[in-house]
Design an enzyme around this catalytic site. Structure first.
Site, PDB file in Angstrom:
ATOM      1  N   CYS B 128       6.300   0.676  -1.474  1.00 29.06           N
ATOM      2  CA  CYS B 128       5.144   0.902  -0.601  1.00 29.06           C
ATOM      3  C   CYS B 128       3.883   0.184  -1.074  1.00 29.06           C
ATOM      4  CB  CYS B 128       4.853   2.396  -0.485  1.00 29.06           C
ATOM      5  SG  CYS B 128       4.927   3.284  -2.053  1.00 29.06           S
ATOM      6  N   HIS B 252      -1.942   5.013   0.826  1.00 32.04           N
ATOM      7  CA  HIS B 252      -2.328   4.422  -0.462  1.00 32.04           C
ATOM      8  C   HIS B 252      -3.534   3.506  -0.255  1.00 32.04           C
ATOM      9  CE1 HIS B 252       1.307   5.939  -2.065  1.00 32.04           C
ATOM     10  NE2 HIS B 252       2.030   4.849  -2.157  1.00 32.04           N
TER      11      HIS B 252
END
Lengths: 352, 352
Positions: B128, B252
Site C-alpha cells: 500500500c 496513509h
C-alpha cells in the site's frame, strides 16, 4: 540570596510546566511573580505548597525582577519584553518574536550555551521542533560536520496550546462515543487558531503547522530551517522541513535524515548520541526498542533511535527523535537557560 | 459471457472492500466464489443483493476459476496460489509473497500496466505505501527522471488489519472514557501481530511497521525500496524509507522528498501530477488546501499536495501524498489489475 523571577503566561500549559519545574530546579528563588492576561488574573497557582495569585501583566510588572520567563505568545513578548529589560531583568523568551534578532542569542544550553555570554538582556528559546533536533544532531555535527537535514515531523497537539488539546479530545469522543465520522467532527482551533479554515485532528494527519509563507513552506517549517543555522552558527547547513500535526497529545516525534561532511561509522554515531548530555540513545531493533511519544511524555531528555545508514548515500543517516514538546521543547529549555545564566554569573543583580 | 472470480480472504477488510468494488467495476462476472480460512467459512456476504456463502479455501477451490484475487496473507498465497494457476486461473496476489519473484509482474496499472503482458499466471499487487508513492512520482519520473527518494510515512492502523483497528479504538476509549494514561493502555496487536512486544497506538507514533531486517530497516521500509525499483524498472533509483504507524484509522499519508535527474519547474511538476490518471493535485496554501487522511478515506484516487522545491537542492522536491490504504493501496489496485487484464484480453478462458 535568591532571584526574583517572573513568569509571563503563567496560566498557560508552558507556564504551568515552568512553575512545576522551578520547584525542584537548582535556581535560588526569593520571590516569584506570576503574570498573565487580564482574563486569567486573580487565579491562584501553587508553588512549593503556597498559593501565588496571578497578576495582570503591565509595564510596571517587572520592577526588581531578575529573570523574566516569557511564554505568552509573540504579541505579549513584543509589548512587554523591553519593559522587563529596561527594569533590569534578563528576559528568557519562549516565543518566536526575538529568535532571529541579531543581538538575541538563540540557545539550547547543551548545544550552544556559550552564546549566553553575549546576551544583551534578551535570550530566545528556540521552537520546540528545532530544540529536539539540535539535541540529536549536535553530537554528530561536532565530530563529522553537518551538510544537510531533511526532516518530517509528527507533532503533538499540545504544541498548539490547551485549546487544541481540548478540541482533539472532544473530536475523539464525538467519533468513539457518538459515532461521528472523523471528517464530520467540528474543528475551531487547528491547524491554526484564528485561521480561516479549521480541520479535525482526530484520526487525521494535518500537514500544516502555523501559517504558510510565500515560498510554500509554513512558518513552523521555516523556523526549523532558520533556527538550525543560527544555533549551529553555520548558514551553509541545508535544512528543509515538512511539519505535520498528528493525533498525539504530548511529545513530538521527528523522522530526521542528515548528510554529514565526513563519513561517520554508525556505531560511533550512536556512541556520540549516547554520550551527549540530555540526549538518550534508545535503539535496539532486536528488542523492538525505539523512542515513542507516549513513553517520552513527562521526561526532560531527548530520545533518539532507529539510527541507521542511508541505503545509498555513504554520508547519509536516518534517525527517529522524540522529546516532550512542553518540557524540553519549551519550559525546561527556558529554565535550563536561567540555570546556565545563574551558574555562569550572567545575571545582573537587580536590587535597590 | 463473464468471468468466474474467486476472492481468497473474502471476510477480511481488503476482501470485503474488493467485494464492494466489484459490484460497480466494469468487469463481467458470471460466478463469484468467496474463500476464507475454515474459521470464517459459512459466513454469508452480500454481492449485488444476493447472499454468497463463504467457503474454506482448499486445493480444489479453483476449478474453473478465471481470476483469483488473493488477500489472506503471504502464507495462504504460498500455499494456494500455485493450485489456482494450475487450475487455469490468473492469480492477482495482494500479499508480499511473490512481489520480488522475477517471473511475477508487480503492477500499479497507471504506472506500469504494460508489465501485465508478460504475466505467467501470477501478478503481484504492491504494498500500500509503495502504490500511492508510485502514483505521485510516476508523472514526475516520466518527464524529469528520478534519482532518489526519501520518504517518511504516516500510516493508518487499518494497514495492520481489523484487529489493529479494534485495538486502537479500544485504547482510545480507555484513555478518553476511563482516564487511563496512553502508556498504560493494553496492547496485544501493534506494532506487529504475533511479535514479542506490543505498544499502544492511541496518542502515539510507532516507528515500526512489520519486523526488522538485518540492516536496521523494517520489512515495510525495504518493501518501499525494492518495489519502487521493480515497478519503475530502474535499480539506480535510491530509496530510503522511514515507516511510522500513527493514530489514523484509514488512509496513509507520506512526506516524500525526491531528487529528479533534470531540474523540474515546480508549476510543470504540479501540472504533470494533475494530469496523471488516478492522481489528484490538491495544493493551494493560500486556501489551506492539501490532502488529509480523513477526507481521502473512501476514495480511489491518490491525492498530492504541499508540492514545493527543496530550499537548497535545485533538483529537490517535497510533497505530501495521501491515499486510502485499503482501496487504492490494496483492493482497488487489485481490481484495476483484473480490469486491465480483461481490457487487454490477457485472461485465458478457463472453461471445459
Amino acid at each position: 540570596m535568591g532571584y526574583s523571577v517572573a513568569i509571563v503566561g503563567a496560566t498557560g500549559a508552558v507556564g504551568r510546566c515552568m512553575l512545576a519545574l522551578l520547584e525542584t530546579a537548582e535556581l535560588p528563588i526569593d520571590r516569584l511573580r506570576l503574570l498573565s492576561s487580564a482574563r486569567s488574573a486573580g487565579k491562584k497557582l501553587l508553588f512549593k505548597g503556597q498559593d501565588v495569585t496571578v497578576e495582570e501583566t503591565t509595564e510596571k510588572s517587572f520592577e526588581h525582577i531578575d529573570i523574566a520567563l516569557f511564554s505568552a505568545g509573540a504579541a505579549v513578548s513584543a509589548r512587554f519584553a523591553s519593559c522587563a529589560v529596561q527594569a533590569g531583568a534578563v528576559v528568557i523568551d519562549n516565543t518566536s518574536y526575538f529568535r532571529q534578532h541579531e543581538a538575541v542569542p538563540l540557545v539550547v544550553p547543551e548545544v550552544n550555551g556559550h552564546a549566553l555570554a553575549d546576551h544583551q538582556g534578551i535570550i530566545s528559546c528556540p521552537n520546540c521542533s528545532t530544540i529536539q533536533m539540535m539535541m540529536a544532531l549536535e553530537p554528530i555535527r561536532q565530530k563529522w560536520g553537518l551538510k544537510r537535514i531533511i526532516v518530517s515531523t509528527y507533532q503533538a497537539v499540545s504544541g498548539a496550546g490547551q485549546s487544541a488539546v481540548d478540541e482533539a479530545v472532544s473530536e475523539f469522543k464525538q467519533v468513539l462515543n457518538d459515532g461521528l465520522a472523523p471528517r464530520d467532527t467540528k474543528a475551531a482551533v487547528l491547524p491554526v487558531s484564528g485561521g480561516k479554515k479549521h480541520y479535525p485532528i482526530a484520526f487525521n494527519a494535518l500537514p500544516q503547522i502555523d501559517v504558510f509563507t510565500e515560498n510554500g513552506y509554513t512558518f513552523e517549517e521555516m523556523k526549523m530551517t532558520r533556527e538550525t543555522k543560527k544555533i549551529m552558527e553555520d548558514d551553509s547547513i541545508a535544512v528543509s522541513a515538512t511539519c505535520v500535526r498528528v493525533p498525539v497529545l504530548y511529545a513530538h516525534s521527528e523522522s530526521v535524515y542528515i548528510e554529514t561532511a565526513k563519513e561517520a561509522p554508525i556505531d560511533e554515531v550512536k556512541a556520540a548520541i549516547a554520550a551527549f548530555p540530555g540526549t538518550v540513545l534508545e535503539d535496539d531493533p532486536d528488542k523492538q526498542l525505539y523512542p515513542q511519544a507516549v513513553f517520552t511524555a513527562g521526561r526532560k531528555e531527548t530520545l533518539v533511535g532507529r539510527v541507521r545508514k542511508d541505503l545509498d548515500q555513504p554520508n547519509g543517516i536516518h534517525m527517529w527523535v522524540v522529546a516532550d514538546n512542553v518540557i524540553k521543547g519549551a519550559a525546561w529549555n527556558s529554565i535550563q537557560i536561567a540555570l546556565s545564566l545563574h551558574q555562569n554569573d550572567f545575571i545582573r543583580p537587580n536590587r535597590e
